[in-house]
Design an enzyme around this catalytic site. Structure first.
Site, PDB file in Angstrom:
ATOM      1  N   GLU A  53      36.094  34.627  44.956  1.00  0.00           N
ATOM      2  CA  GLU A  53      35.481  36.164  44.631  1.00  0.00           C
ATOM      3  C   GLU A  53      35.338  37.002  44.715  1.00  0.00           C
ATOM      4  O   GLU A  53      33.752  37.337  44.565  1.00  0.00           O
ATOM      5  CB  GLU A  53      36.311  35.836  42.733  1.00  0.00           C
ATOM      6  N   LYS A  55      34.180  40.203  43.020  1.00  0.00           N
ATOM      7  CA  LYS A  55      34.150  41.075  41.261  1.00  0.00           C
ATOM      8  C   LYS A  55      33.293  41.651  40.630  1.00  0.00           C
ATOM      9  O   LYS A  55      31.491  40.957  40.664  1.00  0.00           O
ATOM     10  CB  LYS A  55      34.650  39.196  40.555  1.00  0.00           C
ATOM     11  N   LYS A 115      44.163  38.940  43.034  1.00  0.00           N
ATOM     12  CA  LYS A 115      43.763  38.984  41.850  1.00  0.00           C
ATOM     13  C   LYS A 115      43.847  39.944  41.162  1.00  0.00           C
ATOM     14  O   LYS A 115      43.253  41.298  41.180  1.00  0.00           O
ATOM     15  CB  LYS A 115      42.773  37.904  41.668  1.00  0.00           C
ATOM     16  N   GLU A 164      48.067  29.777  37.500  1.00  0.00           N
ATOM     17  CA  GLU A 164      47.118  30.073  36.578  1.00  0.00           C
ATOM     18  C   GLU A 164      48.095  29.782  34.422  1.00  0.00           C
ATOM     19  O   GLU A 164      48.483  30.810  34.836  1.00  0.00           O
ATOM     20  CB  GLU A 164      46.665  31.108  36.358  1.00  0.00           C
ATOM     21  N   ASN A 185      43.045  27.299  34.063  1.00  0.00           N
ATOM     22  CA  ASN A 185      41.708  28.946  33.553  1.00  0.00           C
ATOM     23  C   ASN A 185      40.962  28.518  32.159  1.00  0.00           C
ATOM     24  O   ASN A 185      41.179  28.584  30.872  1.00  0.00           O
ATOM     25  CB  ASN A 185      41.927  29.945  33.367  1.00  0.00           C
ATOM     26  N   GLU A 215      39.386  27.067  37.340  1.00  0.00           N
ATOM     27  CA  GLU A 215      38.477  28.409  37.472  1.00  0.00           C
ATOM     28  C   GLU A 215      38.117  28.744  36.289  1.00  0.00           C
ATOM     29  O   GLU A 215      38.390  28.023  34.846  1.00  0.00           O
ATOM     30  CB  GLU A 215      40.143  29.140  36.921  1.00  0.00           C
ATOM     31  N   SER A 216      37.556  29.350  36.399  1.00  0.00           N
ATOM     32  CA  SER A 216      36.184  29.576  35.555  1.00  0.00           C
ATOM     33  C   SER A 216      35.042  28.671  34.782  1.00  0.00           C
ATOM     34  O   SER A 216      34.673  27.691  34.711  1.00  0.00           O
ATOM     35  CB  SER A 216      36.259  30.433  33.991  1.00  0.00           C
TER      36      SER A 216
END
Length: 256
Positions: A53, A55, A115, A164, A185, A215-216
């Site tokens: 990503e 970010k 995103k 998601e 997530n 995710e995360s």
């Protein structure tokens, strides 16, 4: 927090719509080369796959990295073995833009994900016009009718939805769309609290044939290994890459 993020994203989209009407964006989307096959790129393999990503910042962590050249960073990700690139386009809290996505699309040959807090068809056409191959849909941000209609629009434009979820109920709703790419997530987007074990508690509910994305809550190779052991086909990583040497970090992550 999630409600505020969605409202802000819609306000920003409305501003862009006043400058660039839907018809113009639809025309630009139609002129784009066909979207890349993200399901093929992210299909389960012997080793985990990474969505890397771009970010700059986040509401929970603040500024992460300046990223003056998102295209160069994306090239590093591709060189390091990422299977797709995620680009934050939310302007207010993540300091992203559609220009970032366009720059990344021109620089890499792997699929690119927009995103964003998507809640309006205009944003989907924007994504395709900018060259996106995938679009994020957050179940918690959408009623089921809107979720399904946006997924269908994304599919009709040749793109892939990453749908998601954060709870068992949201996962059920995600699967009801028929999406082939479903993410869990670890971050609760209302409180921004993290639960690394959430993916493992929900993964068995995702049927075979649907690509499973964690995710995360990824800070180290151990976190990637944890998700892989729990059944993740793909792990989406942002902060750990933008705050380190991305190629070296990807090399560590991709051994699992």
């Amino acid at each position: 927090m999630l409600d505020d993020l969605v409202a802000g994203a819609l306000e920003d989209a409305e501003r862009r719509r006043s400058e660039r009407p839907l018809a113009a964006v639809e025309a630009a989307a139609a002129d784009r080369a066909p979207a890349l096959d993200a399901l093929k790129a992210l299909a389960p393999a012997e080793r985990v796959k990474i969505i890397a990503e771009v970010k700059r910042s986040s509401p929970s962590r603040g500024a992460l990295a300046e990223i003056a050249d998102p295209a160069a960073l994306a090239v590093s990700y591709e060189t390091g073995g990422a299977s797709a690139i995620s680009v934050l386009t939310e302007e207010r809290r993540f300091n992203g833009s559609l220009a970032d996505l366009e720059a990344v699309r021109e620089a890499v040959s792997i699929p690119v994900l927009r995103k964003e807090f998507i809640a309006d068809p205009y944003q989907v056409f924007e994504a395709r016009a900018a060259g996106a191959d995938l679009v994020l849909l957050i179940v918690a941000a959408l009623d089921q009718k809107t979720l399904v209609s946006l997924h269908e629009l994304i599919t009709s434009l040749g793109m892939t939805s990453l749908v998601e979820a954060h709870t068992a109920d949201e996962l059920s709703r995600a699967l009801d769309t028929g999406a082939g790419l479903v993410g869990v997530n670890a971050r609760n987007l209302s409180t921004f609290e993290l639960d690394r074990d959430l993916f493992g508690s929900l993964a068995d509910s995702i049927p075979s044939g649907v690509i499973r994305v964690a995710e995360s809550a990824v800070k180290s190779a151990d976190d990637v290994a944890h998700y892989r052991a729990a059944g993740a086909d793909v792990v989406l990583v942002g902060e750990a890459l933008v705050t380190s040497d991305p190629i070296a970090t990807l090399e560590e992550f991709l051994v699992h």
